[in-house]
Design a protein around this motif. Structure first.
Motif, PDB file in Angstrom:
ATOM      1  N   ILE A  74       0.799  -1.155   0.015  1.00  0.00           N
ATOM      2  CA  ILE A  74      -0.029   0.011   0.013  1.00  0.00           C
ATOM      3  C   ILE A  74       0.919   1.256   0.067  1.00  0.00           C
ATOM      4  N   ASP A  75       1.791   1.437   0.837  1.00  0.00           N
ATOM      5  CA  ASP A  75       2.709   2.615   0.776  1.00  0.00           C
ATOM      6  C   ASP A  75       3.363   2.592  -0.600  1.00  0.00           C
ATOM      7  N   ARG A  76       4.014   1.508  -1.070  1.00  0.00           N
ATOM      8  CA  ARG A  76       4.526   1.741  -2.422  1.00  0.00           C
ATOM      9  C   ARG A  76       3.628   2.329  -3.575  1.00  0.00           C
ATOM     10  N   ARG A  77       2.402   1.942  -3.455  1.00  0.00           N
ATOM     11  CA  ARG A  77       1.508   2.556  -4.541  1.00  0.00           C
ATOM     12  C   ARG A  77       1.031   4.192  -4.334  1.00  0.00           C
ATOM     13  N   LEU A  78       0.947   4.222  -2.865  1.00  0.00           N
ATOM     14  CA  LEU A  78       0.715   5.746  -2.320  1.00  0.00           C
ATOM     15  C   LEU A  78       1.893   6.667  -2.740  1.00  0.00           C
ATOM     16  N   ARG A  79       3.013   6.034  -2.387  1.00  0.00           N
ATOM     17  CA  ARG A  79       4.155   6.914  -2.717  1.00  0.00           C
ATOM     18  C   ARG A  79       4.235   7.184  -4.271  1.00  0.00           C
ATOM     19  N   GLU A  80       4.000   6.181  -5.190  1.00  0.00           N
ATOM     20  CA  GLU A  80       4.070   6.356  -6.556  1.00  0.00           C
ATOM     21  C   GLU A  80       2.918   7.506  -7.104  1.00  0.00           C
ATOM     22  N   GLU A  81       1.750   7.291  -6.584  1.00  0.00           N
ATOM     23  CA  GLU A  81       0.650   8.191  -6.678  1.00  0.00           C
ATOM     24  C   GLU A  81       0.587   9.697  -6.212  1.00  0.00           C
ATOM     25  N   ALA A  82       1.156   9.615  -4.799  1.00  0.00           N
ATOM     26  CA  ALA A  82       0.738  11.063  -4.228  1.00  0.00           C
ATOM     27  C   ALA A  82       2.021  11.326  -3.423  1.00  0.00           C
ATOM     28  N   GLY A  83       3.031  10.647  -3.568  1.00  0.00           N
ATOM     29  CA  GLY A  83       4.394  10.845  -2.827  1.00  0.00           C
ATOM     30  C   GLY A  83       3.953  11.167  -1.054  1.00  0.00           C
ATOM     31  N   ILE A  84       3.051  10.052  -0.673  1.00  0.00           N
ATOM     32  CA  ILE A  84       2.974   9.917   0.793  1.00  0.00           C
ATOM     33  C   ILE A  84       2.837   8.452   1.224  1.00  0.00           C
ATOM     34  N   THR A  85       2.957   8.491   2.554  1.00  0.00           N
ATOM     35  CA  THR A  85       3.079   6.924   2.828  1.00  0.00           C
ATOM     36  C   THR A  85       1.331   6.654   3.292  1.00  0.00           C
ATOM     37  N   HIS A  86       1.317   5.337   3.607  1.00  0.00           N
ATOM     38  CA  HIS A  86      -0.208   5.038   4.163  1.00  0.00           C
ATOM     39  C   HIS A  86      -0.638   5.655   5.371  1.00  0.00           C
ATOM     40  N   THR A  87       0.383   5.932   6.163  1.00  0.00           N
ATOM     41  CA  THR A  87       0.315   6.592   7.561  1.00  0.00           C
ATOM     42  C   THR A  87      -0.156   7.974   7.166  1.00  0.00           C
ATOM     43  N   TYR A  88       0.267   8.585   6.536  1.00  0.00           N
ATOM     44  CA  TYR A  88      -0.074   9.981   5.980  1.00  0.00           C
ATOM     45  C   TYR A  88      -1.670   9.881   5.446  1.00  0.00           C
ATOM     46  N   TYR A  89      -1.626   8.909   4.604  1.00  0.00           N
ATOM     47  CA  TYR A  89      -3.182   8.735   3.701  1.00  0.00           C
ATOM     48  C   TYR A  89      -4.168   8.633   5.066  1.00  0.00           C
ATOM     49  N   ALA A  90      -3.861   7.949   6.152  1.00  0.00           N
ATOM     50  CA  ALA A  90      -4.780   7.509   6.951  1.00  0.00           C
ATOM     51  C   ALA A  90      -4.891   8.868   7.837  1.00  0.00           C
ATOM     52  N   MET A  91      -4.099   9.632   8.227  1.00  0.00           N
ATOM     53  CA  MET A  91      -4.188  10.742   8.605  1.00  0.00           C
ATOM     54  C   MET A  91      -5.292  11.687   7.749  1.00  0.00           C
ATOM     55  N   LEU A  92      -5.120  11.965   6.642  1.00  0.00           N
ATOM     56  CA  LEU A  92      -5.843  12.896   5.846  1.00  0.00           C
ATOM     57  C   LEU A  92      -7.413  12.145   5.707  1.00  0.00           C
ATOM     58  N   ALA A  93      -7.435  10.757   5.565  1.00  0.00           N
ATOM     59  CA  ALA A  93      -8.634  10.116   5.700  1.00  0.00           C
ATOM     60  C   ALA A  93      -9.659  10.457   6.999  1.00  0.00           C
ATOM     61  N   ASN A  94      -8.835  10.081   7.926  1.00  0.00           N
ATOM     62  CA  ASN A  94      -9.345  10.523   9.206  1.00  0.00           C
ATOM     63  C   ASN A  94      -9.979  11.923   9.625  1.00  0.00           C
ATOM     64  N   LEU A  95      -9.215  12.816   9.010  1.00  0.00           N
ATOM     65  CA  LEU A  95      -9.808  14.212   9.144  1.00  0.00           C
ATOM     66  C   LEU A  95     -10.723  14.394   8.221  1.00  0.00           C
ATOM     67  N   ALA A  96     -10.679  13.845   7.084  1.00  0.00           N
ATOM     68  CA  ALA A  96     -11.907  13.878   6.005  1.00  0.00           C
ATOM     69  C   ALA A  96     -13.096  13.502   6.594  1.00  0.00           C
ATOM     70  N   ALA A  97     -12.937  12.375   7.467  1.00  0.00           N
ATOM     71  CA  ALA A  97     -14.617  11.695   8.081  1.00  0.00           C
ATOM     72  C   ALA A  97     -14.780  12.447   9.214  1.00  0.00           C
ATOM     73  N   ALA A  98     -13.887  13.372   9.684  1.00  0.00           N
ATOM     74  CA  ALA A  98     -14.188  14.016  11.063  1.00  0.00           C
ATOM     75  C   ALA A  98     -15.271  15.223  10.913  1.00  0.00           C
ATOM     76  N   PRO A  99     -15.988  15.493  11.745  1.00  0.00           N
ATOM     77  CA  PRO A  99     -16.855  16.798  11.788  1.00  0.00           C
ATOM     78  C   PRO A  99     -15.853  18.043  11.480  1.00  0.00           C
ATOM     79  N   ASP A 100     -16.373  18.874  10.645  1.00  0.00           N
ATOM     80  CA  ASP A 100     -15.546  19.834  10.197  1.00  0.00           C
ATOM     81  C   ASP A 100     -14.257  19.657   9.678  1.00  0.00           C
ATOM     82  N   ARG A 101     -13.924  18.338   9.327  1.00  0.00           N
ATOM     83  CA  ARG A 101     -12.703  18.014   8.706  1.00  0.00           C
ATOM     84  C   ARG A 101     -11.713  18.481   9.644  1.00  0.00           C
TER      85      ARG A 101
END
Length: 164
Positions: free
Chosen positions: A38-65
């Motif tokens: 998962i990290d390999r693909r996210l690094r290729e597509e967006a230059g981020i790790t899965h941990t960073y993706y998880a942070m962004l996704a959790n913020l997106a799901a939170a009230p008021d982001r």
């Protein structure tokens, strides 16, 4: 065996039986290989790790982001120092901002920016497709339910797992 303390010297190790080993060894491979893929693909597509993706996704799901830094650390099982570094990187890229918490001066919020949301909207379809390919397309519906039960049972004692 060396390194055995006096208290443990008389105890016989409780080895894994055949069924437990048959479950444990593949689990170890999944735990190691899945995040790497998962990290390999996210690094290729967006230059981020899965941990960073998880942070962004959790913020997106939170009230008021937005989430407090402490809550974001808990949700992503990230240490406070690692989270501080990660949020700084995400801030530099324009995907997250930090804001003071008006009710608690010691707390700060991490807030997903419009640019961060746009990034998620762009990379989420590929991420979900990969998760389906690597996990869910290989399982029956009954196995998906069993996986959910097993994962919930293993995550439930999170404090125990983190205690080492």
């Amino acid at each position: 065996m060396s390194g055995v303390s006096g208290d443990d010297a008389g105890e016989v190790p409780r080895w894994l039986d055949e069924d437990e080993m048959a479950a444990w060894l593949p689990l170890i491979r999944v735990v190691q290989e899945l995040p790497q893929a998962i990290d390999r693909r996210l690094r290729e597509e967006a230059g981020i790790t899965h941990t960073y993706y998880a942070m962004l996704a959790n913020l997106a799901a939170a009230p008021d982001r937005r989430l407090t830094m402490g809550e974001l650390a808990r949700l992503t099982t990230t240490s406070p120092s690692r989270l501080t570094h990660a949020v700084a990187v995400l801030e530099e890229r324009g995907w997250v901002t930090k804001r003071s918490c008006p009710s608690d001066r010691r707390s700060q919020y991490a807030v997903l920016t419009d640019e961060g949301r746009a990034l998620l909207e762009r990379i989420a379809p590929g991420h979900v497709a990969q998760v389906r390919e690597l996990v869910f397309d290989r399982l029956t519906r009954a196995q998906v339910h069993a996986l959910a039960d097993v994962a919930a049972a293993l995550v439930a004692p999170a404090d125990v797992l983190g205690a080492g």
